[in-house]
Scaffold this motif. Sequence first.
Motif, short mmCIF file in Angstrom:
data_model
loop_
_atom_site.label_atom_id
_atom_site.label_comp_id
_atom_site.label_asym_id
_atom_site.label_seq_id
_atom_site.Cartn_x
_atom_site.Cartn_y
_atom_site.Cartn_z
N VAL A 84 1.06 -1.14 0.30
CA VAL A 84 0.03 -0.27 0.03
C VAL A 84 0.91 1.26 -0.03
CG1 VAL A 84 -1.58 1.35 1.51
CG2 VAL A 84 -1.69 -1.03 1.24
N LEU A 85 0.54 1.97 -1.19
CA LEU A 85 1.60 2.85 -0.85
C LEU A 85 0.78 4.34 -1.01
CD1 LEU A 85 2.77 2.26 -4.59
CD2 LEU A 85 4.46 2.06 -2.41
N PRO A 86 -0.14 5.07 -1.32
CA PRO A 86 -0.63 6.10 -0.83
C PRO A 86 -0.75 6.05 0.66
CG PRO A 86 -1.99 5.17 -2.67
CD PRO A 86 -1.02 3.92 -2.18
N PHE A 87 -0.69 7.36 1.17
CA PHE A 87 -0.59 7.69 2.10
C PHE A 87 0.33 6.78 3.23
CE2 PHE A 87 -4.10 8.85 0.25
CZ PHE A 87 -4.44 9.86 0.43
N THR A 88 0.92 7.01 2.45
CA THR A 88 2.15 6.19 3.56
C THR A 88 3.77 7.08 3.45
OG1 THR A 88 3.78 4.47 2.17
CG2 THR A 88 1.39 3.82 3.44
N GLU A 89 4.81 6.70 4.78
CA GLU A 89 5.91 7.21 3.86
C GLU A 89 6.48 7.47 2.29
OE1 GLU A 89 9.87 6.94 6.11
OE2 GLU A 89 9.16 8.54 7.20
N TRP A 90 6.29 6.24 1.72
CA TRP A 90 6.85 5.45 1.18
C TRP A 90 5.95 6.42 -0.28
CZ3 TRP A 90 11.36 2.97 -0.37
CH2 TRP A 90 11.88 2.78 0.46
N ALA A 91 5.44 7.21 -0.27
CA ALA A 91 4.23 7.64 -1.11
C ALA A 91 5.22 9.14 -1.33
CB ALA A 91 2.73 8.59 -0.77
N VAL A 92 5.47 10.07 0.32
CA VAL A 92 6.11 10.95 0.25
C VAL A 92 7.58 10.90 -0.65
CG1 VAL A 92 7.63 12.47 1.66
CG2 VAL A 92 5.64 11.37 2.90
N VAL A 93 7.78 9.67 -0.64
CA VAL A 93 9.02 9.46 -1.62
C VAL A 93 9.51 9.44 -2.59
CG1 VAL A 93 10.87 8.13 -1.84
CG2 VAL A 93 10.79 7.90 0.03
N LEU A 94 8.18 9.04 -3.08
CA LEU A 94 7.64 8.87 -4.80
C LEU A 94 7.08 10.58 -5.25
CD1 LEU A 94 5.67 5.74 -4.98
CD2 LEU A 94 7.75 5.66 -5.70
N ALA A 95 6.30 10.75 -4.12
CA ALA A 95 6.13 11.74 -4.89
C ALA A 95 7.61 13.71 -4.78
CB ALA A 95 5.03 12.85 -3.48
N ILE A 96 8.40 13.01 -4.23
CA ILE A 96 9.80 13.70 -4.07
C ILE A 96 10.29 13.00 -5.54
CG2 ILE A 96 11.76 14.19 -2.92
CD1 ILE A 96 11.11 13.85 -0.36
N LEU A 97 11.23 12.22 -5.66
CA LEU A 97 11.43 11.32 -6.98
C LEU A 97 10.46 12.13 -8.02
CD1 LEU A 97 12.32 7.48 -6.26
CD2 LEU A 97 13.64 9.85 -7.09
N PHE A 98 9.48 12.15 -8.17
CA PHE A 98 8.36 12.26 -9.48
C PHE A 98 8.26 13.38 -9.83
CE2 PHE A 98 4.59 13.60 -11.83
CZ PHE A 98 4.81 12.74 -12.71
N VAL A 99 8.68 14.78 -8.72
CA VAL A 99 9.00 15.84 -9.60
C VAL A 99 10.12 16.01 -9.31
CG1 VAL A 99 6.72 16.82 -8.15
CG2 VAL A 99 8.68 16.74 -7.10
N SER A 100 11.39 15.59 -8.46
CA SER A 100 12.83 16.57 -8.33
C SER A 100 13.50 15.54 -9.25
CB SER A 100 13.19 16.35 -7.46
OG SER A 100 13.41 14.54 -6.67
N SER A 101 13.61 14.73 -9.84
CA SER A 101 14.86 13.78 -10.43
C SER A 101 14.42 14.33 -11.87
CB SER A 101 14.02 12.15 -10.72
OG SER A 101 12.97 11.98 -11.36
N PRO A 102 13.18 14.51 -12.45
CA PRO A 102 13.66 15.17 -13.88
C PRO A 102 15.06 16.54 -13.89
CG PRO A 102 11.11 15.20 -13.62
CD PRO A 102 11.94 14.86 -12.88
N PHE A 103 15.00 16.98 -13.21
CA PHE A 103 15.50 18.37 -12.67
C PHE A 103 17.38 17.59 -12.86
CE2 PHE A 103 12.01 20.44 -11.10
CZ PHE A 103 12.43 21.71 -11.39
N TYR A 104 17.37 16.49 -12.29
CA TYR A 104 18.84 15.69 -12.34
C TYR A 104 19.07 14.68 -13.50
CZ TYR A 104 22.13 12.45 -11.10
OH TYR A 104 23.16 11.90 -11.18
N VAL A 105 18.32 14.52 -14.13
CA VAL A 105 18.03 13.91 -15.25
C VAL A 105 18.83 15.00 -16.78
CG1 VAL A 105 17.06 12.99 -17.38
CG2 VAL A 105 16.65 12.11 -15.04
N ARG A 106 17.32 16.05 -16.75
CA ARG A 106 17.90 16.99 -17.61
C ARG A 106 19.54 17.50 -17.55
NH1 ARG A 106 14.23 22.43 -18.59
NH2 ARG A 106 14.52 22.43 -20.46
N ALA A 107 19.97 17.59 -16.39
CA ALA A 107 20.95 18.40 -16.34
C ALA A 107 22.33 17.52 -16.08
CB ALA A 107 21.57 18.62 -14.53
N ALA A 108 21.82 16.11 -15.75
CA ALA A 108 22.78 15.04 -16.09
C ALA A 108 23.24 14.84 -17.43
CB ALA A 108 22.54 13.81 -15.73
N ILE A 109 21.76 14.37 -18.47
CA ILE A 109 22.82 14.75 -19.83
C ILE A 109 23.10 15.06 -20.10
CG2 ILE A 109 21.25 14.68 -21.88
CD1 ILE A 109 19.20 12.77 -20.96
N ALA A 110 22.39 16.73 -19.90
CA ALA A 110 23.65 18.34 -20.25
C ALA A 110 25.91 17.75 -20.38
CB ALA A 110 23.31 18.92 -19.96
#
Length: 271
Positions: A129-155
């Motif tokens: 069960v993921l929603p409304f657990t601490e793992w949901a916080v981790v996934l939310a952070i990953l979803f919104v923040s990782s594109p910044f890293y991917v974009r910079a890493a590709i460059a």
Amino acid sequence: MTERARRAAPVTLLVTALAVVVAFLAVPVVALFCEVPLARVPALIGGRQVREALWVTARTVAIADGAMLLFCTPAAYLLATRRFPGRGALITVLELPLVLPPAVAGVALLSAFGRGGLFGDALQDAGIVLPFTEWAVVLAILFVSSPFYVRAAIAAFETLDPVYREAARSLGAGPWATFRLVTAPLAASGLTAGWVLAFARGIGEFGATIIFAGSVRGQTQTLTLAIYDLIESDFDAALAMGILLVVTSAVVLVAYKLVAWRRTRPVAARR
């Protein structure tokens, strides 16, 4: 208007624009420090709710950043060093969360992993069960923040001359050794810049987290959610947490600038 005045007018305009921008961006931060007595900040941060939110934030951001570095670094390397059909479309998909409104990101995560969602029922049948657990916080952070890293890493990887990798392999280094000893150190500045952006976005995440993970004290309530919770009941504590986040972000930003400055200095100047 005299010739001297005409020449000075563009400079005056530029200086005025700079002053307006600096004032607009700096005044709110300065006000944050002025609105609460700095002597009370340690006591306010020491409150139970703040300590719980700080621990949840530190734990979830650390897990999210670890997963981001582990998976996004090789993914960015592959996208930067290989050309294949659909590569541009794939990069666009990876960058899409950058422009999604936070609330839409939260709804998207619920649609994917919530009850009745695309994978939600299968996960629940497996006892996950993921929603409304601490793992949901981790996934939310990953979803919104990782594109910044991917974009910079590709460059960062794209700017490296392939001759360095080829030289390392000609000397007998395998793919992993080449990446670890040559590619990663050369791209370190760009990777660090991407991580700083991702960290700042992750630590300040709000919209996707509150929708997908909720705001349960000691479980899913991060510092930003705690600020929202306390802004009416204990405004001074909310201000103190805001100061804590500003200082944390400033320390990370300054540390990155020091690393970048160190790498760009001439070799002779480092001795």
